[in-house]
Design a protein around this motif. Structure first.
Motif, PDB file in Angstrom:
ATOM      1  N   ALA A   1       1.017  -1.514  -0.071  1.00  0.00           N
ATOM      2  CA  ALA A   1      -0.039  -0.003   0.034  1.00  0.00           C
ATOM      3  C   ALA A   1       0.783   1.300  -0.036  1.00  0.00           C
ATOM      4  N   LEU A   2       1.906   1.367   0.671  1.00  0.00           N
ATOM      5  CA  LEU A   2       2.933   2.444   0.801  1.00  0.00           C
ATOM      6  C   LEU A   2       3.442   2.496  -0.654  1.00  0.00           C
ATOM      7  N   GLY A   3       3.684   1.504  -1.216  1.00  0.00           N
ATOM      8  CA  GLY A   3       4.387   1.602  -2.686  1.00  0.00           C
ATOM      9  C   GLY A   3       3.325   2.187  -3.575  1.00  0.00           C
ATOM     10  N   ARG A   4       2.106   1.619  -3.723  1.00  0.00           N
ATOM     11  CA  ARG A   4       1.095   1.910  -4.609  1.00  0.00           C
ATOM     12  C   ARG A   4       0.362   3.442  -4.278  1.00  0.00           C
TER      13      ARG A   4
ATOM     14  N   ARG B   1      -2.642  14.648  -1.556  1.00  0.00           N
ATOM     15  CA  ARG B   1      -3.030  15.645  -0.568  1.00  0.00           C
ATOM     16  C   ARG B   1      -3.010  15.313   0.660  1.00  0.00           C
ATOM     17  N   ALA B   2      -1.698  15.571   1.135  1.00  0.00           N
ATOM     18  CA  ALA B   2      -1.324  15.088   2.572  1.00  0.00           C
ATOM     19  C   ALA B   2      -2.067  15.504   3.610  1.00  0.00           C
ATOM     20  N   PRO B   3      -2.563  16.725   3.657  1.00  0.00           N
ATOM     21  CA  PRO B   3      -3.570  16.998   4.751  1.00  0.00           C
ATOM     22  C   PRO B   3      -4.902  16.268   4.841  1.00  0.00           C
ATOM     23  N   VAL B   4      -5.266  16.007   3.616  1.00  0.00           N
ATOM     24  CA  VAL B   4      -6.685  15.149   3.592  1.00  0.00           C
ATOM     25  C   VAL B   4      -6.477  13.709   4.198  1.00  0.00           C
ATOM     26  N   LEU B   5      -5.322  13.071   3.959  1.00  0.00           N
ATOM     27  CA  LEU B   5      -4.903  11.879   4.615  1.00  0.00           C
ATOM     28  C   LEU B   5      -4.850  11.899   6.045  1.00  0.00           C
TER      29      LEU B   5
ATOM     30  N   GLY C   1      -9.923   8.132  -2.289  1.00  0.00           N
ATOM     31  CA  GLY C   1      -9.886   7.670  -3.735  1.00  0.00           C
ATOM     32  C   GLY C   1      -9.038   6.365  -3.902  1.00  0.00           C
ATOM     33  N   SER C   2      -8.671   5.825  -2.924  1.00  0.00           N
ATOM     34  CA  SER C   2      -8.022   4.802  -3.167  1.00  0.00           C
ATOM     35  C   SER C   2      -8.002   3.652  -1.896  1.00  0.00           C
ATOM     36  N   PRO C   3      -8.184   2.244  -2.148  1.00  0.00           N
ATOM     37  CA  PRO C   3      -8.035   1.334  -1.150  1.00  0.00           C
ATOM     38  C   PRO C   3      -6.727   1.564  -0.392  1.00  0.00           C
ATOM     39  N   TRP C   4      -5.668   1.498  -1.483  1.00  0.00           N
ATOM     40  CA  TRP C   4      -4.355   1.460  -0.822  1.00  0.00           C
ATOM     41  C   TRP C   4      -4.135   2.606   0.422  1.00  0.00           C
ATOM     42  N   ALA C   5      -4.570   4.043  -0.059  1.00  0.00           N
ATOM     43  CA  ALA C   5      -4.430   5.108   0.992  1.00  0.00           C
ATOM     44  C   ALA C   5      -5.399   4.734   2.027  1.00  0.00           C
ATOM     45  N   GLY C   6      -6.707   4.211   1.841  1.00  0.00           N
ATOM     46  CA  GLY C   6      -7.557   3.902   2.958  1.00  0.00           C
ATOM     47  C   GLY C   6      -7.014   2.853   3.731  1.00  0.00           C
ATOM     48  N   GLY C   7      -6.306   1.842   3.375  1.00  0.00           N
ATOM     49  CA  GLY C   7      -5.664   0.803   4.288  1.00  0.00           C
ATOM     50  C   GLY C   7      -4.461   1.650   5.139  1.00  0.00           C
ATOM     51  N   ILE C   8      -3.840   2.650   4.603  1.00  0.00           N
ATOM     52  CA  ILE C   8      -2.758   3.258   5.332  1.00  0.00           C
ATOM     53  C   ILE C   8      -3.294   3.986   6.460  1.00  0.00           C
TER      54      ILE C   8
ATOM     55  N   PHE D   1       0.158  12.538   7.894  1.00  0.00           N
ATOM     56  CA  PHE D   1       0.556  13.532   7.229  1.00  0.00           C
ATOM     57  C   PHE D   1       2.118  13.417   6.877  1.00  0.00           C
ATOM     58  N   ALA D   2       2.963  12.844   7.735  1.00  0.00           N
ATOM     59  CA  ALA D   2       4.148  12.687   7.722  1.00  0.00           C
ATOM     60  C   ALA D   2       4.383  11.770   6.782  1.00  0.00           C
ATOM     61  N   VAL D   3       3.577  10.649   6.964  1.00  0.00           N
ATOM     62  CA  VAL D   3       3.627   9.337   5.914  1.00  0.00           C
ATOM     63  C   VAL D   3       3.435   9.904   4.425  1.00  0.00           C
ATOM     64  N   ALA D   4       2.367  10.649   4.367  1.00  0.00           N
ATOM     65  CA  ALA D   4       2.047  11.088   2.990  1.00  0.00           C
ATOM     66  C   ALA D   4       3.106  12.091   2.411  1.00  0.00           C
ATOM     67  N   GLN D   5       3.715  12.748   3.414  1.00  0.00           N
ATOM     68  CA  GLN D   5       4.807  13.582   2.906  1.00  0.00           C
ATOM     69  C   GLN D   5       6.097  12.912   2.406  1.00  0.00           C
TER      70      GLN D   5
END
Length: 307
Positions: free
Chosen positions: A27-30, A39-43, A79-86, A296-300
């Motif tokens: 998920a982190l890779g995808r 959109r790090a703030p949204v995550l 908008g992504s199950p990968w991001a949702g999983g994170i 936010f840090a992970v997204a960045q």
């Protein structure tokens, strides 16, 4: 549905831990090029909101309570199950480490059930229902609401299978018990998921990935999340949640009481010793803030250099 220490065997805990680690790694890779991660703030806000919402247990039948799992909601907003999983995995890790909610040894099972199974079942069902309903934006809350409710039931089935494989309870007993109570909890999940998405579609469509609009700011979402974590959390139902109630009824609740590997933390069980009430508010605010900061840090870190 947070499995505590002692409910799953060492082999099950190890196997689910490996599967979850692999899935989150993928998920982190995808997610490096995923819309939500850019959109790090949204995550961060989504992660903080789901943490806050999970503090509010709502009563269901038979003196049992449930709370939002949020996998479908996270996947749709991002908008992504990968991001949702994170997002969900981040919440679960912080809950286990900082609030002793969910066992450290059972963290792999909890991530598998809620951040993998729950997210992917909710996402795929949402996409399927959207196609059946004509892919209209106005139908998204309904599709995601139904999918969210179903995802809770499937996650509960996964949990029941893990308990059976661990020898904690017989499958023919624990499976119907977990499924039955989580059908009711799933109804609440569906209502919350549909309600949040209806609000966002009407008031803040810029927060949804289907809208390529410039983000309008985060003051209202931040204030709303903090109010949920710091104020509404005080009114959460005191009834045991679905898994805890099943454990009480089937007689294996003591397994979690006898074995606990919680790390030292002043916020265990979402409160502070000697400061009930205000302690819950402080714990909620701290948790929501930490969830936002970590996500936010992970997204960045994952954000492409040219983004």
């Amino acid at each position: 549905m947070h499995i505590p220490d002692g409910f799953v065997s060492v082999p099950v805990a190890g196997a689910t831990g490996i599967i979850s680690a692999v899935m989150i790694g993928i998920a982190l890779g995808r997610s490096r090029d995923a819309f939500g991660i850019r959109r790090a703030p949204v995550l961060g806000l989504t992660t903080a909101f789901i943490f806050a919402a999970q503090m509010i247990n709502f009563p269901v039948a038979g003196g049992t309570s449930g709370h939002l799992l949020g996998g479908t909601l996270a996947a749709v907003i991002l908008g992504s199950p990968w991001a949702g999983g994170i997002c969900i995995a981040t919440v679960l890790i912080i809950q286990a480490v900082l609030f002793a909610d969910g066992g450290i040894t059972a963290l792999g099972a909890n991530i598998l059930n809620m951040a993998v199974v729950g997210v992917w079942v909710g996402w795929m069902l949402t996409q399927t229902l959207q196609q059946l309903l004509g892919s209209r934006k106005g139908r998204l809350p309904l599709s995601a609401g139904i999918a969210g409710g179903m995802s809770v039931v499937v996650a509960a089935i996964a949990c029941a299978i893990e308990l059976a494989l661990s020898g904690t309870a017989k499958l023919n007993i624990v499976l119907p018990a977990m499924t039955g109570i989580h059908i009711l909890i799933g109804i609440g999940e569906g209502i919350i998921t549909g309600g949040v998405l209806t609000y966002l579609a009407k008031v803040r469509p810029d927060l949804l990935p289907t809208e390529q609009r410039k983000l309008r700011g985060f003051l209202v979402p931040v204030v709303a999340t903090m109010l949920i974590a710091g104020v509404l959390s005080l009114f959460a139902s005191a009834y045991p949640d679905g898994l805890e109630k099943v454990a009480e009824n089937l007689g294996f609740i003591q397994l979690g009481e006898n074995i606990r590997f919680s790390l030292p933390t002043p916020f265990a069980d979402y409160t502070i010793n000697g400061a009930e009430g205000i302690g819950t508010s402080i714990a909620g605010l701290v948790g929501a803030t930490v969830c936002f900061a970590v996500a936010f840090a992970v997204a960045q870190m994952l954000k492409p250099k040219n983004a």
